[in-house]
Design an enzyme around this catalytic site. Structure first.
Site, PDB file in Angstrom:
ATOM      1  N   GLY A 177     110.666 109.381  65.813  1.00 31.14           N
ATOM      2  CA  GLY A 177     111.590 108.332  66.273  1.00 31.14           C
ATOM      3  C   GLY A 177     113.036 108.700  65.941  1.00 31.14           C
ATOM      4  O   GLY A 177     113.950 108.463  66.738  1.00 31.14           O
ATOM      5  N   ASP A 178     113.254 109.292  64.780  1.00 28.61           N
ATOM      6  CA  ASP A 178     114.619 109.696  64.383  1.00 28.61           C
ATOM      7  C   ASP A 178     115.118 110.814  65.295  1.00 28.61           C
ATOM      8  O   ASP A 178     116.290 110.856  65.674  1.00 28.61           O
ATOM      9  CB  ASP A 178     114.631 110.176  62.925  1.00 28.61           C
ATOM     10  CG  ASP A 178     114.068 109.126  61.981  1.00 28.61           C
ATOM     11  OD1 ASP A 178     114.144 107.927  62.328  1.00 28.61           O
ATOM     12  OD2 ASP A 178     113.539 109.499  60.925  1.00 28.61           O
TER      13      ASP A 178
END
Ligand code: ATP
Length: 306
Positions: free
Chosen positions: A249-250
């Site tokens: 997600g990052d």
């Protein structure tokens, strides 16, 4: 806002209530914001990391980032930056996460001044904000930061969850992009949301998301579902060999930020974001991408306007 030194202890067997000796230890700067920073750096984007930092571990983070050529401009606090420990054993990952320092009222106020100086600089074009708020900060702290960005007409990509995100959505100053996963989305609207595109389309039309230009819901192996103003997209991703999906997600947030900075089309933004998420999942390290496979995956991603 709450970085850490991430310690990884690989153990063949994790023995409880006795001594475990570790030979191969790795200690790296961690936390969602620094994962985003690292991926942006690998893309050769000019990036500077900021946030609260304190004590010997804070100094260590600055040193390690500089060794990797990553610029940083942190704000020093009296508290101590935390350690987060991951014990890798028998195919499992047991994590011990310190809560981190408590920010004082004056540190909280002074950081906003520090942040404003950075944001108003001509070199800063876009701001990515990730992760949870450390203790001591008011729940509307991200709203205050976004208000500063809006004052200087700089876009914000925000990846946070729970009350901090809800507070931002209720506030008048909006980020350009949010990137919840379905769990975070469910938490936000107070009921379980599935990965079904029709359901997601309905949910994202909720008043709560009004005036947020981009909402990109990441769906793990199912790709993503996105809303850009009045347009909706389903992103399908190819099958990949997953090694460690933590931090995907990052990496996606880094892709979104980089694509907006480049004024990419909707399609190219979604491709870049998903490819970087996948590339992170294909590696052992968190916040690391092997760009050799970038072009191949970029062409394999399918974007459907629905
Ligand atoms: P984290 O909190 O661990 O950073 P997240 O829940 O915010 O992750 P995910 O939805 O798991 O984010 O992953 C982000 C993106 O990475 C997805 O939209 C997808 O493009 C890619 N991705 C993640 N896991 C997989 C997978 N198993 N197969 C293919 N792509 C994946």
């Amino acid at each position: 806002m709450n970085p850490s030194v991430d310690i990884s202890y690989p153990l063949e067997k994790f023995n409880l209530d006795t001594v475990n000796r570790v030979v191969k230890v790795s200690k790296t700067p961690g936390g969602k914001g620094l994962n985003v920073t690292r991926v942006l750096k690998q893309l050769n984007d000019e990036v500077v990391a900021t946030g609260f930092i304190g004590g010997a571990l804070g100094t260590d983070i600055q040193k390690k980032l500089l060794e990797k050529g990553i610029k940083n401009n942190f704000f020093e606090i009296s508290g101590e930056t935390r350690n987060c420990i991951a014990i890798l054993h028998e195919g499992n990952q047991t994590e011990i996460l310190e809560k981190g320092p408590t920010i004082t009222k004056s540190e909280s106020d002074n950081f906003l001044e520090h942040f404003e100086k950075l944001v108003k600089s001509k070199e800063i074009k876009i701001i990515a904000i990730s992760g949870s708020l450390p203790d001591g900060l008011e729940i509307n702290y991200y709203s205050k930061m976004i208000e500063i960005c809006e004052k200087y007409k700089k876009s914000v990509v925000l990846d946070c969850s729970g009350k901090a995100l809800l507070e931002v959505l209720k506030n008048e100053y909006k980020p350009k992009v949010i990137k919840p996963n379905t769990e975070e989305l469910s938490q936000l609207i107070g009921k379980d949301v599935s990965k079904n595109p029709d359901e997601l389309k309905k949910v994202l039309k909720d008043k709560l998301f009004e005036k947020i230009e981009w909402i990109i819901v990441s769906l793990g192996a199912d790709g993503a579902f996105a809303k850009h103003n009045d347009k909706f997209y389903k992103v399908n991703v190819p099958n990949i060999k997953v090694v460690n999906p933590v931090g995907s997600g990052d990496s996606t947030v880094a892709g979104i930020t980089s694509a907006i900075y480049e004024n990419a089309s909707d399609e190219n933004l979604l491709r870049k974001a998903n490819v970087l998420g996948m590339l992170n999942a294909m590696e052992k390290l968190t916040g690391f991408v092997n760009l050799e496979n970038y072009d191949k995956l970029f062409n394999e991603v399918e974007i459907l306007e629905i």
